[in-house]
Design an enzyme around this catalytic site. Structure first.
Site, PDB file in Angstrom:
ATOM      1  N   GLU A  36       0.847  -1.203   0.000  1.00 47.57           N
ATOM      2  CA  GLU A  36       0.000   0.000   0.000  1.00 47.57           C
ATOM      3  C   GLU A  36       0.878   1.247   0.000  1.00 47.57           C
ATOM      4  OE1 GLU A  36      -3.224   0.119  -1.125  1.00 47.57           O
ATOM      5  OE2 GLU A  36      -3.519  -1.411   0.397  1.00 47.57           O
ATOM      6  N   ASP A  39       2.927   2.158  -4.913  1.00 50.67           N
ATOM      7  CA  ASP A  39       2.855   2.308  -6.383  1.00 50.67           C
ATOM      8  C   ASP A  39       3.553   3.578  -6.865  1.00 50.67           C
ATOM      9  OD1 ASP A  39       0.838   3.832  -5.225  1.00 50.67           O
ATOM     10  OD2 ASP A  39      -0.651   3.387  -6.777  1.00 50.67           O
ATOM     11  N   SER A  70     -26.960   3.782 -17.506  1.00 46.13           N
ATOM     12  CA  SER A  70     -26.518   3.213 -16.238  1.00 46.13           C
ATOM     13  C   SER A  70     -27.750   2.700 -15.493  1.00 46.13           C
ATOM     14  CB  SER A  70     -25.804   4.284 -15.402  1.00 46.13           C
ATOM     15  OG  SER A  70     -25.873   3.919 -14.037  1.00 46.13           O
ATOM     16  N   SER A 125     -15.401   2.836  -2.284  1.00 49.91           N
ATOM     17  CA  SER A 125     -15.007   2.143  -1.057  1.00 49.91           C
ATOM     18  C   SER A 125     -13.585   1.617  -1.160  1.00 49.91           C
ATOM     19  CB  SER A 125     -15.940   0.955  -0.794  1.00 49.91           C
ATOM     20  OG  SER A 125     -17.259   1.409  -0.656  1.00 49.91           O
ATOM     21  N   LEU A 127     -12.548  -0.353  -3.669  1.00 51.51           N
ATOM     22  CA  LEU A 127     -12.490  -1.649  -4.357  1.00 51.51           C
ATOM     23  C   LEU A 127     -12.472  -1.451  -5.873  1.00 51.51           C
ATOM     24  CD1 LEU A 127     -14.900  -3.665  -2.037  1.00 51.51           C
ATOM     25  CD2 LEU A 127     -12.409  -3.514  -1.940  1.00 51.51           C
ATOM     26  N   ASP A 174      -5.075  -0.770 -10.491  1.00 52.99           N
ATOM     27  CA  ASP A 174      -6.496  -1.126 -10.580  1.00 52.99           C
ATOM     28  C   ASP A 174      -6.868  -1.640 -11.959  1.00 52.99           C
ATOM     29  OD1 ASP A 174      -6.321  -0.065  -8.107  1.00 52.99           O
ATOM     30  OD2 ASP A 174      -7.506   1.733  -8.524  1.00 52.99           O
ATOM     31  N   TYR A 224      -2.998  12.376   0.821  1.00 56.30           N
ATOM     32  CA  TYR A 224      -2.288  11.638  -0.229  1.00 56.30           C
ATOM     33  C   TYR A 224      -1.199  12.515  -0.840  1.00 56.30           C
ATOM     34  CZ  TYR A 224      -1.793   9.063  -4.692  1.00 56.30           C
ATOM     35  OH  TYR A 224      -1.315   8.373  -5.782  1.00 56.30           O
TER      36      TYR A 224
HETATM   37  P1  ADP Z   1     -13.741   3.375  -6.472  1.00 56.34           P
HETATM   38  O1  ADP Z   1     -12.879   3.241  -5.262  1.00 56.34           O
HETATM   39  O2  ADP Z   1     -14.935   2.488  -6.356  1.00 56.34           O
HETATM   40  O3  ADP Z   1     -12.996   3.197  -7.741  1.00 56.34           O
HETATM   41  P2  ADP Z   1     -14.089   6.012  -7.518  1.00 56.34           P
HETATM   42  O4  ADP Z   1     -14.519   7.281  -6.857  1.00 56.34           O
HETATM   43  O5  ADP Z   1     -12.743   5.969  -8.126  1.00 56.34           O
HETATM   44  O6  ADP Z   1     -14.296   4.865  -6.436  1.00 56.34           O
HETATM   45  O7  ADP Z   1     -15.129   5.652  -8.673  1.00 56.34           O
HETATM   46  C1  ADP Z   1     -16.511   5.647  -8.427  1.00 56.34           C
HETATM   47  C2  ADP Z   1     -17.227   6.212  -9.655  1.00 56.34           C
HETATM   48  O8  ADP Z   1     -17.256   5.242 -10.713  1.00 56.34           O
HETATM   49  C3  ADP Z   1     -18.678   6.523  -9.373  1.00 56.34           C
HETATM   50  O9  ADP Z   1     -18.810   7.827  -8.874  1.00 56.34           O
HETATM   51  C4  ADP Z   1     -19.308   6.385 -10.758  1.00 56.34           C
HETATM   52  O10 ADP Z   1     -19.135   7.554 -11.510  1.00 56.34           O
HETATM   53  C5  ADP Z   1     -18.489   5.272 -11.397  1.00 56.34           C
HETATM   54  N1  ADP Z   1     -19.177   3.972 -11.174  1.00 56.34           N
HETATM   55  C6  ADP Z   1     -18.698   2.920 -10.495  1.00 56.34           C
HETATM   56  N2  ADP Z   1     -19.582   1.895 -10.477  1.00 56.34           N
HETATM   57  C7  ADP Z   1     -20.646   2.313 -11.164  1.00 56.34           C
HETATM   58  C8  ADP Z   1     -21.910   1.720 -11.510  1.00 56.34           C
HETATM   59  N3  ADP Z   1     -22.240   0.489 -11.106  1.00 56.34           N
HETATM   60  N4  ADP Z   1     -22.779   2.468 -12.231  1.00 56.34           N
HETATM   61  C9  ADP Z   1     -22.459   3.720 -12.626  1.00 56.34           C
HETATM   62  N5  ADP Z   1     -21.285   4.313 -12.344  1.00 56.34           N
HETATM   63  C10 ADP Z   1     -20.401   3.641 -11.617  1.00 56.34           C
HETATM   64 MG    MG Z   2     -11.371   4.405  -8.393  1.00 57.28          MG
END
Ligand code: ADP
Ligand code: MG
Length: 388
Positions: A36, A39, A70, A125, A127, A174, A224
């Site tokens: 962690e 990178d 979506s 979150s 992930l 990722d 960060y």
């Molecule tokens: P993460 O840690 O999950 O990558 P991010 O903030 O980088 O968090 O990305 C989240 C963004 O990705 C959401 O705000 C949305 O715009 C997009 N996203 C992720 N999953 C979905 C989904 N199932 N449907 C629509 N948009 C999604």
């Molecule tokens: Mg992300």
């Protein structure tokens, strides 16, 4: 998440058949097992894909238009392939546009497409739902148009999409794992050379349990940047002291850190100590996996947490609590925060026959102390992007 049949129904209600090629594709989220904040120090990470993903159904159209829906947000967007512009309102659209932009920059010709998508990766979150969305989009486009974009090239173009179009400064982990992950394997990535190696994660009797603290990662951006600055300072210090090229903390050994520890400011020293020890832990963890030594692997996960908590200071009370509760349970081999920190998830290696009890106990303890109901996900190492 809807099942595939229901998704087709949604798709067919929304779009009329163009008669062109169509298909269903998926790309997973991921959890980083160890490595962690390494990178951006040219170091090592070891993520695995999880069995939560984004699924996309798409069919080509021939008028240079993209119609995207979506399912989860119940939100539709229409744009032209010849006019990609950042969408302030619907942030999700930018992940698609960014990927399309990067593919077109590689001089591939795209005809247009209808698509819908849905996912069960908890958003924001840690992930990596964003990488899954990018990768499934790229995979869908590459497959339907028969572009044969090579796996690494695809991962890198998805990263550029997130960096340049969406405007998030992420590394390669990722997108790499979402594209290159393989069932039963973790993925060792060298963030300097971008080389990677699948590492079998033979955990029949164990499960990876992810605990979502449900704490929003509020401080994460400013802290960060501060951590990156500290690492930059430490690198500069060692570049001046050592008689060889030091480009990143990756190039500094533990012995050298100890030798010069008296000359570094306390904060810089502890930041550097985390990065240097964490890189070593990743490589030791990979050796442990190759020797089927999960006990050592688990201990390294827990050491990683302690280092992130005390030296790198990117944990928070809730993550520490989840780790403390986890380490009190039967059948636990290791526990740590995962992701950038200040919220998000922990990752735990738990004996398979103890998983139910683990979940019950950790949930109860966490909820009692915080009044937050955590979410728990159990996963084995899953496949990367694929056609369904
Ligand atoms: P993460 O840690 O999950 O990558 P991010 O903030 O980088 O968090 O990305 C989240 C963004 O990705 C959401 O705000 C949305 O715009 C997009 N996203 C992720 N999953 C979905 C989904 N199932 N449907 C629509 N948009 C999604
Ligand atoms: Mg992300």
């Amino acid at each position: 998440m809807n099942d595939i049949k229901e998704l087709w129904e949604i798709f067919n209600e929304r779009f009329s058949d163009t008669g062109l090629r169509k298909g269903v594709f998926a790309a997973p989220g991921r959890v980083n097992l160890i490595g962690e904040h390494t990178d951006y120090n040219d170091g090592f990470v070891l993520p695995m894909a999880i069995d939560k993903s984004i699924v996309m159904i798409a069919q080509l159209r021939d008028d240079k238009e993209v119609r995207a829906y979506s399912v989860d947000y119940d939100s539709e967007a229409v744009f032209s392939l010849m006019d990609l512009e950042f969408d302030q309102e619907n942030i999700w659209v930018n992940y698609l546009q960014g990927v399309i932009d990067e593919i077109q920059k590689l001089d591939y010709y795209l005809p247009g497409m209808n698509l819908i998508f849905t996912g069960n990766i908890p958003k924001a979150s840690g992930l990596s739902s964003s990488a899954a969305l990018e990768v499934v989009t790229a995979y869908t486009i590459s497959s339907l148009n028969e572009l044969n974009i090579a796996p690494v090239e695809m991962a890198l173009l998805c990263q550029r999409a997130e960096n340049d179009f969406v405007g998030v400064n992420c590394g390669i982990m990722d997108q790499y794992i979402s594209r290159l992950g393989k069932e039963g394997n973790a993925l060792l990535i060298d963030c300097r050379s971008n080389e990677y190696e699948l590492v079998p994660l033979a955990i029949e009797d164990f499960r990876v349990v992810i605990c979502n603290s449900k704490v929003e990662r509020g401080l994460v951006d400013s802290e960060y940047n501060k951590r990156r600055e500290e690492c930059g300072k430490a690198t500069k210090f060692f570049a001046e002291k050592l008689d060889r090229r030091i480009k990143a903390l990756r190039d500094v050994s533990t012995d050298e850190l100890v030798e010069f520890s008296g000359e570094l400011a306390a904060v810089t020293l502890s930041r550097a100590r985390h990065v240097i020890s964490e890189n070593n832990r990743v490589l030791t963890a990979v050796s442990a996996l190759k020797n089927n030594d999960l006990e050592t692997f688990g201990s390294l996960m827990t050491e990683s947490h302690i280092s992130l908590r005390d030296d790198y200071q990117v944990s928070c009370q809730e993550l520490d609590l989840l780790v403390d509760l986890a380490l009190k349970q039967d059948g636990i081999l290791g526990a740590r925060m995962t992701g950038a920190g200040f919220g998000g998830c922990t990752v735990n290696l738990v004996a398979r026959n103890r998983v139910d009890q683990f979940i019950t106990e950790v949930k109860a303890g966490y909820q009692e102390a915080t009044n937050i109901e955590p979410e728990m996900y159990v996963s084995l190492p899953a496949d990367g992007a694929r056609e369904l």
